[in-house]
Scaffold this active site. Structure first.
Site, PDB file in Angstrom:
ATOM      1  N   TYR A 107     -90.679 -30.024  37.349  1.00 38.07           N
ATOM      2  CA  TYR A 107     -90.254 -29.151  36.250  1.00 38.07           C
ATOM      3  C   TYR A 107     -91.281 -29.288  35.123  1.00 38.07           C
ATOM      4  O   TYR A 107     -92.470 -29.386  35.377  1.00 38.07           O
ATOM      5  CB  TYR A 107     -88.820 -29.509  35.835  1.00 38.07           C
ATOM      6  CG  TYR A 107     -88.154 -28.450  34.986  1.00 38.07           C
ATOM      7  CD1 TYR A 107     -88.152 -27.115  35.393  1.00 38.07           C
ATOM      8  CD2 TYR A 107     -87.551 -28.775  33.785  1.00 38.07           C
ATOM      9  CE1 TYR A 107     -87.561 -26.136  34.623  1.00 38.07           C
ATOM     10  CE2 TYR A 107     -86.951 -27.804  33.001  1.00 38.07           C
ATOM     11  CZ  TYR A 107     -86.964 -26.486  33.426  1.00 38.07           C
ATOM     12  OH  TYR A 107     -86.385 -25.518  32.653  1.00 38.07           O
TER      13      TYR A 107
ATOM     14  N   LYS B 169     -74.219 -16.466  58.884  1.00 40.47           N
ATOM     15  CA  LYS B 169     -75.491 -15.781  59.167  1.00 40.47           C
ATOM     16  C   LYS B 169     -76.659 -16.616  58.655  1.00 40.47           C
ATOM     17  O   LYS B 169     -77.696 -16.732  59.323  1.00 40.47           O
ATOM     18  CB  LYS B 169     -75.483 -14.416  58.480  1.00 40.47           C
ATOM     19  CG  LYS B 169     -76.592 -13.498  58.939  1.00 40.47           C
ATOM     20  CD  LYS B 169     -76.242 -12.837  60.263  1.00 40.47           C
ATOM     21  CE  LYS B 169     -77.247 -11.758  60.621  1.00 40.47           C
ATOM     22  NZ  LYS B 169     -76.793 -10.967  61.763  1.00 40.47           N
TER      23      LYS B 169
ATOM     24  N   GLU C  39     -75.869  -6.866  55.780  1.00 41.33           N
ATOM     25  CA  GLU C  39     -74.888  -7.292  56.787  1.00 41.33           C
ATOM     26  C   GLU C  39     -73.513  -6.730  56.463  1.00 41.33           C
ATOM     27  O   GLU C  39     -73.063  -6.774  55.313  1.00 41.33           O
ATOM     28  CB  GLU C  39     -74.829  -8.820  56.819  1.00 41.33           C
ATOM     29  CG  GLU C  39     -74.084  -9.394  57.994  1.00 41.33           C
ATOM     30  CD  GLU C  39     -74.893  -9.347  59.282  1.00 41.33           C
ATOM     31  OE1 GLU C  39     -74.285  -9.532  60.351  1.00 41.33           O
ATOM     32  OE2 GLU C  39     -76.113  -9.123  59.223  1.00 41.33           O
ATOM     33  N   ASP C  40     -72.845  -6.221  57.475  1.00 45.36           N
ATOM     34  CA  ASP C  40     -71.423  -5.849  57.401  1.00 45.36           C
ATOM     35  C   ASP C  40     -71.131  -4.904  56.235  1.00 45.36           C
ATOM     36  O   ASP C  40     -70.214  -5.127  55.440  1.00 45.36           O
ATOM     37  CB  ASP C  40     -70.556  -7.105  57.310  1.00 45.36           C
ATOM     38  CG  ASP C  40     -70.601  -7.921  58.591  1.00 45.36           C
ATOM     39  OD1 ASP C  40     -71.114  -7.399  59.597  1.00 45.36           O
ATOM     40  OD2 ASP C  40     -70.145  -9.065  58.590  1.00 45.36           O
TER      41      ASP C  40
ATOM     42  N   ALA D 253     -69.891   5.758  67.162  1.00 46.25           N
ATOM     43  CA  ALA D 253     -70.851   6.475  66.321  1.00 46.25           C
ATOM     44  C   ALA D 253     -70.927   5.862  64.931  1.00 46.25           C
ATOM     45  O   ALA D 253     -71.107   6.557  63.939  1.00 46.25           O
ATOM     46  CB  ALA D 253     -70.481   7.960  66.237  1.00 46.25           C
TER      47      ALA D 253
ATOM     48  N   ALA E 179     -74.182   0.819  64.411  1.00 47.33           N
ATOM     49  CA  ALA E 179     -74.871   0.314  65.597  1.00 47.33           C
ATOM     50  C   ALA E 179     -75.137   1.430  66.594  1.00 47.33           C
ATOM     51  O   ALA E 179     -76.232   1.528  67.169  1.00 47.33           O
ATOM     52  CB  ALA E 179     -74.051  -0.797  66.242  1.00 47.33           C
TER      53      ALA E 179
ATOM     54  N   ASN F  19     -66.336  -6.610  71.439  1.00 44.72           N
ATOM     55  CA  ASN F  19     -65.965  -8.030  71.473  1.00 44.72           C
ATOM     56  C   ASN F  19     -64.614  -8.235  70.806  1.00 44.72           C
ATOM     57  O   ASN F  19     -64.337  -7.587  69.798  1.00 44.72           O
ATOM     58  CB  ASN F  19     -67.021  -8.871  70.740  1.00 44.72           C
ATOM     59  CG  ASN F  19     -67.865  -9.696  71.700  1.00 44.72           C
ATOM     60  OD1 ASN F  19     -67.378 -10.092  72.749  1.00 44.72           O
ATOM     61  ND2 ASN F  19     -69.101  -9.943  71.345  1.00 44.72           N
TER      62      ASN F  19
END
Length: 758
Positions: free
Chosen positions: A37, A92, A134-135, A193, A196, A285
């Site tokens: 620092y 993730k 993501e998501d 649709a 993905a 899944n």
């Protein structure tokens, strides 16, 4: 199946959550702090201000990815919001670190406004080297990614769109080769649709498929020209002028079915209506669009892939994003373009056609993998994926002009091999082998809570068939209190066992010339360690695990008195596998022999080498001492030197050397520069043979406590049947690991002696 309480406990035990920030530079002294620092930190800041590219030299930005979500489309959970999405995003981040050594921060945004997401992420650009979206629900996810790619100069990648597309694309390329098709000729039906499905359709076109040969379906059926219900601009790209309206109609005569929707919506008749040698990629899944067995029964000629690990050809996104980002970051790419994605798919496809090394087959229970209908994409845990995919992505980035630096790809592959040590693979290899053929493992401390929890895990994970010794009612009460199922667990009360007298007679025969009378043998059997060891000796169990709440000698003594050493073995040794961040080390002997001879040290080295190979590790053995190659003359160093002479004469194929100090053994540069004649080549030692129990026991405990190593053991080597002693106070995962090791040992006993044992 994962239990609710088990999942909750995993996330909250110890330090909460799954990730933490680590410090990579020394911060012990006042000088260290002044460098980290103020005032020392001002120097790199000044240089970066003059040349912004130096941020990659002086900060962690080059290896830092943001995992960003607003929680609107979390896999299997839907729109659960940013807070509930945080455990998933942490997960993730774990995968980034686990598979590609990329540091990742999860950032959850409390907004469903796509423009706010774009603005926020764009403002974070100076912090990160890349962004993994993501998501985030469709169609907003398309708009968000498109805008961020326009506005940012770092890679932006929406894994939900592109990850599945890339891995499935590799499977598609290889399936086309196996079935004699050209990608441009394949008639493709995509069901789903969302992000993905649409991204996959576009990517397949990049791989050579024709847009006019793709039928996209959603919950309302086929996307056709003129349809207005449930449409958006991204679906419109796939609108076809066709009379077909249902998924059933679309699948007639199709070469390829790709499912990115929900389970069990495709039946046998639909699959039977497809073209010869169809490709069925059912990736919903946990339940595929059609069960694997049903699809295979209906079409034995089909190539089938699912998202599940228990069937061939698992499409798992972990084959993609960690390695794509690895390659992109390492050339400081300004984006992940289509050419880089295509390169990733081709790299995966090409790797599948390579011969699979024995280490990978061992990791999957000695299954044989060969390019064909049941192997069209690599296994998710194949360590070679890093070495193929990341360089392919980096190469494509350099060739397309989005790389800011150029690298030597051959040297880069070597750096990748060194970057990710195989420590993270060590137990996976053993557990997968254990699952291939579980064995009966007896636990004398059956009433212990940790043992009970471990037994349940062993059953659920199909690693072993646990046998618990103890009072059945006490064990069942504990199970009820902990809400644990006893299904698959055998409970035996030694004192009421119908085999008690048989065991007493057998123990008496073993020990009668060691001063043990028949009545004393019966008394010894009331000690559950003796009873469990007799079960193993007489073939009623295949291995024994004990010691979670006992002193080590009290657990070891019965085993040594009952279970014989292996043939041609004079001494049993106790070793620890020490898993550090960047390497695996095997320490021997750390628990059994107070003072060993030179000949016995050689025996311990050979036992350890055999263990290393079991874990897929090429053994490199160092015999430790307080001198280096004769620098000190003393009886203790001469014993070690004699052991080295013996191993060189008797086992010339083993990579072994000494006597040497620990730093000489572990620092390759020091060894090469100072002792270039050493036979330790190809890297530092990974097996350390300690000269006596004092140094071995102290050594492993110091490394475990001070270096934060994960210690697996102690593993008893040299026993004719598997007996392993736990560390007192060890956790449930350690018990499971030791049981898996015992199962693999038992499998080898059967190979050695046949099903009836020695």
């Amino acid at each position: 199946m994962i239990r609710v309480e088990e999942a909750l406990e995993y996330h909250r035990r110890g330090r909460k959550g799954k990730i933490e920030l680590g410090v990579t530079k020394p911060c012990r002294t006042q000088k260290d702090l002044s460098l980290a620092y103020t005032p020392g930190v001002a120097e790199p800041s000044r240089y970066i201000h003059k040349d912004p590219a130096l941020v990659f030299e002086f900060t962690a930005r080059a290896n830092l990815v943001a995992v960003i979500s607003n929680g609107t489309a979390v896999l299997g959970l839907g729109n659960i919001g940013p807070l509930a999405a945080k455990p998933v995003m942490e997960g993730k981040a774990v995968l980034f670190k686990r598979f590609a050594d990329i540091d990742a921060f999860d950032i959850e945004l409390d907004t469903q406004d796509p423009d706010l997401v774009i603005q926020t992420v764009r403002l974070l650009e100076p912090t990160f080297g890349g962004v993994n979206l993501e998501d985030i629900k469709a169609p907003e996810c398309f708009y968000i990614e498109e805008e961020l790619k326009k506005r940012m100069k770092i890679p932006v990648f929406h894994d939900d769109q592109h990850g599945t597309a890339i891995i499935t694309g590799a499977a598609f390329l290889n399936s086309c080769e196996l079935t004699g098709r050209k990608p441009s000729e394949a008639r493709i039906v995509i069901n789903g649709a969302g992000a993905a499905g649409i991204a996959l359709g576009e990517f397949f076109i990049r791989l050579g498929a024709k847009r006019e040969n793709i039928l996209l379906c959603d919950t309302r059926g086929v996307i056709y020209t003129g349809r207005t219900e449930g449409m958006n601009p991204y679906k419109e790209r796939f609108a076809r002028d066709t009379p077909l309206r249902t998924l059933r109609e679309a699948m007639r005569g199709a070469d390829v079915f790709i499912g990115l929707s929900i389970g069990n919506i495709v039946d046998e008749e639909m699959v039977k209506s497809m073209a010869d040698k169809p490709m069925i990629f059912a990736m919903a899944n946990p339940d595929p669009e059609i069960p694997y067995e049903v699809a295979k029964r209906a079409r034995p000629d089909a190539i089938i892939a699912t998202g599940r690990s228990d069937y061939p050809n698992q499409v798992n996104n972990v084959l993609g994003f960690p390695f794509i980002f690895r390659g992109a970051l390492d050339v400081r790419a300004t984006q992940i373009n289509e050419e880089m994605k295509v390169a990733a798919a081709h790299a995966l496809a090409d790797l599948t056609r390579e011969s699979v090394p024995e280490s990978v087959m061992r990791a999957y229970g000695n299954q044989s993998f060969e390019f064909g209908p049941d192997y069209v994409i690599p296994k998710p845990f194949d360590p070679r994926v890093l070495l193929w995919e990341a360089p392919a992505v980096a190469k494509a980035a350099m060739e397309t002009g989005v790389a800011q630096i150029h690298i030597d790809l051959d040297r880069y592959r070597q750096e990748l091999e060194a970057r990710l040590a195989r420590s993270q693979e060590v137990m996976r290899v053993v557990i997968d082998r254990a699952r291939a053929n579980p064995r009966r493992i007896v636990f004398p401390e059956g009433e212990e809570e940790k043992i009970l929890k471990a037994a349940v895990t062993l059953v659920e994970e199909e690693i072993a068939h646990p046998i618990l010794l103890g009072n059945p009612e006490a064990i069942r009460q504990n199970a009820r209190r902990l809400h644990l199922s006893m299904k698959g667990i055998t409970v035996i009360h030694p004192e009421t066992s119908p085999k008690f007298e048989e065991y007493a007679q057998a123990l008496y025969q073993l020990r009668k010339r060691k001063g043990v009378t028949l009545s004393e043998a019966s008394q010894l059997l009331r000690n559950r360690n003796y009873f469990g060891a007799m079960m193993v000796h007489l073939g009623d169990a295949d291995g024994l695990i004990a010691g979670v709440n006992q002193h080590y000698p009290d657990t070891l003594r019965p085993a040594l008195q009952i279970i014989k050493p292996k043939k041609d073995t004079t001494k049993v040794s106790g070793v620890f596998i020490m898993i550090l961040k960047d390497r695996i080390l095997i320490f021997s002997d750390t628990t059994v022999n107070i003072e060993a001879t030179a000949e016995e040290l050689v025996e311990f080295a050979c036992q350890s080498a055999e263990l290393a190979r079991k874990f897929g590790i090429q053994p490199r053995i160092s015999f430790l001492s307080f001198s280096n190659f004769g620098s000190v003359k003393h009886p203790l160093t001469e014993k070690v030197r004699k052991a080295v002479d013996i191993i060189h004469q008797k086992y010339p194929d083993l990579i072994a050397d000494g006597e040497m100090q620990a730093d000489t053994a572990l620092v390759q540069e020091l060894l090469d520069e100072t002792y270039p004649f050493s036979q330790l080549k190809g890297g530092p030692a990974n097996i350390l043979i300690f000269p006596d129990l004092t140094s071995g026991n102290i050594g492993y405990k110091l490394v475990e406590r001070l270096a934060g190593a994960e210690a697996i053991g102690p593993i008893l080597l040299g026993m004719d049947k598997p007996v392993h002693i736990l560390q007192r106070g060890c956790d449930v995962s350690s018990i499971v690991n030791m049981a898996a090791i015992a199962v693999v040992d038992a499998q080898e006993v059967e190979t050695r002696y046949g099903s009836h044992g020695p």
